[in-house]
Write a protein that holds these residues in place. Structure first.
Motif, PDB file in Angstrom:
ATOM      1  N   UNK A   1       0.907  -1.086  -0.127  1.00 44.35           N
ATOM      2  CA  UNK A   1       0.007   0.051  -0.014  1.00 44.35           C
ATOM      3  C   UNK A   1       0.866   1.385   0.283  1.00 44.35           C
ATOM      4  N   UNK A   2       1.925   1.118   0.798  1.00 42.11           N
ATOM      5  CA  UNK A   2       2.995   2.335   0.742  1.00 42.11           C
ATOM      6  C   UNK A   2       3.380   2.557  -0.690  1.00 42.11           C
ATOM      7  N   UNK A   3       4.055   1.448  -1.263  1.00 40.01           N
ATOM      8  CA  UNK A   3       4.628   1.742  -2.482  1.00 40.01           C
ATOM      9  C   UNK A   3       3.489   2.356  -3.569  1.00 40.01           C
ATOM     10  N   UNK A   4       2.370   1.913  -3.426  1.00 36.05           N
ATOM     11  CA  UNK A   4       1.240   2.591  -4.483  1.00 36.05           C
ATOM     12  C   UNK A   4       1.064   3.899  -4.008  1.00 36.05           C
ATOM     13  N   UNK A   5       0.866   4.258  -2.627  1.00 35.17           N
ATOM     14  CA  UNK A   5       0.565   5.554  -2.413  1.00 35.17           C
ATOM     15  C   UNK A   5       1.746   6.308  -2.653  1.00 35.17           C
ATOM     16  N   UNK A   6       2.981   6.087  -2.703  1.00 38.39           N
ATOM     17  CA  UNK A   6       3.892   7.072  -3.131  1.00 38.39           C
ATOM     18  C   UNK A   6       4.032   7.353  -4.471  1.00 38.39           C
ATOM     19  N   UNK A   7       3.312   6.607  -5.445  1.00 37.01           N
ATOM     20  CA  UNK A   7       2.830   6.804  -6.909  1.00 37.01           C
ATOM     21  C   UNK A   7       1.766   8.100  -7.060  1.00 37.01           C
TER      22      UNK A   7
ATOM     23  N   UNK B   1       7.504  -6.416  -4.791  1.00 34.87           N
ATOM     24  CA  UNK B   1       7.821  -4.964  -4.603  1.00 34.87           C
ATOM     25  C   UNK B   1       8.940  -4.304  -5.203  1.00 34.87           C
ATOM     26  N   UNK B   2      10.160  -4.908  -5.484  1.00 35.62           N
ATOM     27  CA  UNK B   2      11.142  -4.626  -6.099  1.00 35.62           C
ATOM     28  C   UNK B   2      11.024  -4.289  -7.663  1.00 35.62           C
ATOM     29  N   UNK B   3      10.229  -5.447  -8.360  1.00 35.31           N
ATOM     30  CA  UNK B   3       9.928  -5.102  -9.705  1.00 35.31           C
ATOM     31  C   UNK B   3       8.762  -4.106  -9.948  1.00 35.31           C
ATOM     32  N   UNK B   4       8.118  -3.953  -9.097  1.00 38.86           N
ATOM     33  CA  UNK B   4       6.959  -2.795  -9.224  1.00 38.86           C
ATOM     34  C   UNK B   4       7.554  -1.319  -9.017  1.00 38.86           C
ATOM     35  N   UNK B   5       8.210  -1.329  -8.086  1.00 41.91           N
ATOM     36  CA  UNK B   5       8.806  -0.034  -7.969  1.00 41.91           C
ATOM     37  C   UNK B   5       9.701   0.528  -9.234  1.00 41.91           C
ATOM     38  N   UNK B   6      10.538  -0.692  -9.739  1.00 42.81           N
ATOM     39  CA  UNK B   6      11.219  -0.228 -10.945  1.00 42.81           C
ATOM     40  C   UNK B   6      10.573   0.071 -12.079  1.00 42.81           C
TER      41      UNK B   6
END
Length: 269
Positions: free
Chosen positions: A16-22, A113-118
């Motif tokens: 959720x945090x990774x999506x929120x940052x976007x 998570x790693x791939x998604x952030x990239x």
């Protein structure tokens, strides 16, 4: 997150945090009503991009093994039932071959998570391009529809047209709207070129005589989103005119005007 939170729940919050940052608005463990019933979704992510509301639903698999096909098929049915634009399955230990095949050619993304952030930037660019193309096509249809109106109504609409004038001073309603129709077409071409990684991409201001070379997604999406918004206001002015509007530049955002002025100063220098 708290220290006593189970690992699977911590994983949901990390996703959720990774999506929120976007820029997404996220909810963890949300119930969503579908056509066939209510579903418990690990994470929901919502965003309005290029004027289009987007809903992504997310499944977080904190497993010690690769995710099997059965999990993907079950989740795919949920994605379809709630009408989500995209479904994402996060797992850090990979996916079985059957799971990967089941997600192929669908609106599902299997990731970590790693791939998604990239890869998230390009994923969001695809989403914004799709929304922009839909808005441009809708605008083209709306401007064309003016020409099909009865003469009296057509004259009334065209009397409120404040878009860029024809460079050649041609008469007639079709000729009058030719510049804006040309720019709408050129914006679609620019999006296509960028999608095929043909940089730099030419962007034309609504009444510009020389294109500007844009070298990256962030700049291109900004200028096209702003220009499409201006074109939408030009059409709205034809339908529901505001008093005192005489030129399309009065309908352009200040941020866009400042950017174009800065570009002109740089080119002149």
């Amino acid at each position: 997150m708290t220290a006593d939170m189970p690992e699977w729940q911590q994983y949901q919050h990390e996703v959720a945090a990774a999506l929120s940052q976007l820029g997404f608005t996220v909810n963890v463990e949300e119930k969503i009503a579908g056509a066939r019933g209510e579903h418990d979704v690990d994470v929901t992510a919502r965003m309005t991009s290029a004027g289009v509301d987007q809903l992504w639903v997310v499944e977080c698999k904190k497993l010690n093994r690769a995710v099997p096909k059965e999990h993907i098929l079950t989740f795919s049915a949920i994605v379809a039932d709630v009408g989500a634009d995209r479904g994402l399955v996060f797992a850090e230990n990979g996916f079985q071959a059957g799971a990967i095949r089941a997600a192929r050619n669908t609106n599902l993304t299997l990731t970590s998570l790693v791939d998604f952030r990239q890869n998230a930037e390009s994923e969001l660019a695809v989403m914004r391009v799709r929304g922009l193309r839909e808005r441009i096509t809708a605008l083209e249809d709306e401007f064309h529809s003016v020409l099909d109106l009865p003469q009296e109504e057509r004259d009334k609409r065209m009397a409120q047209y404040v878009g860029p004038p024809s460079a050649f001073g041609l008469a007639g309603h079709s000729a009058l709207m030719a510049p804006i129709m040309s720019r709408l077409s050129q914006m679609k071409e620019a999006l296509d070129s960028a999608s095929f990684n043909r940089w730099p991409v030419a962007y034309w201001e609504l009444d510009g005589e020389i294109p500007v070379d844009v070298k990256g997604w962030a700049g291109l999406l900004f200028v096209i989103e702003e220009t499409v918004a201006t074109c939408e206001r030009i059409y709205d002015q034809m339908v529901s005119p505001q008093e005192g509007i005489r030129n399309w530049r009065e309908l352009q955002s200040q941020e866009m005007a400042d950017l174009l002025n800065a570009i002109c100063r740089t080119a002149a220098g």
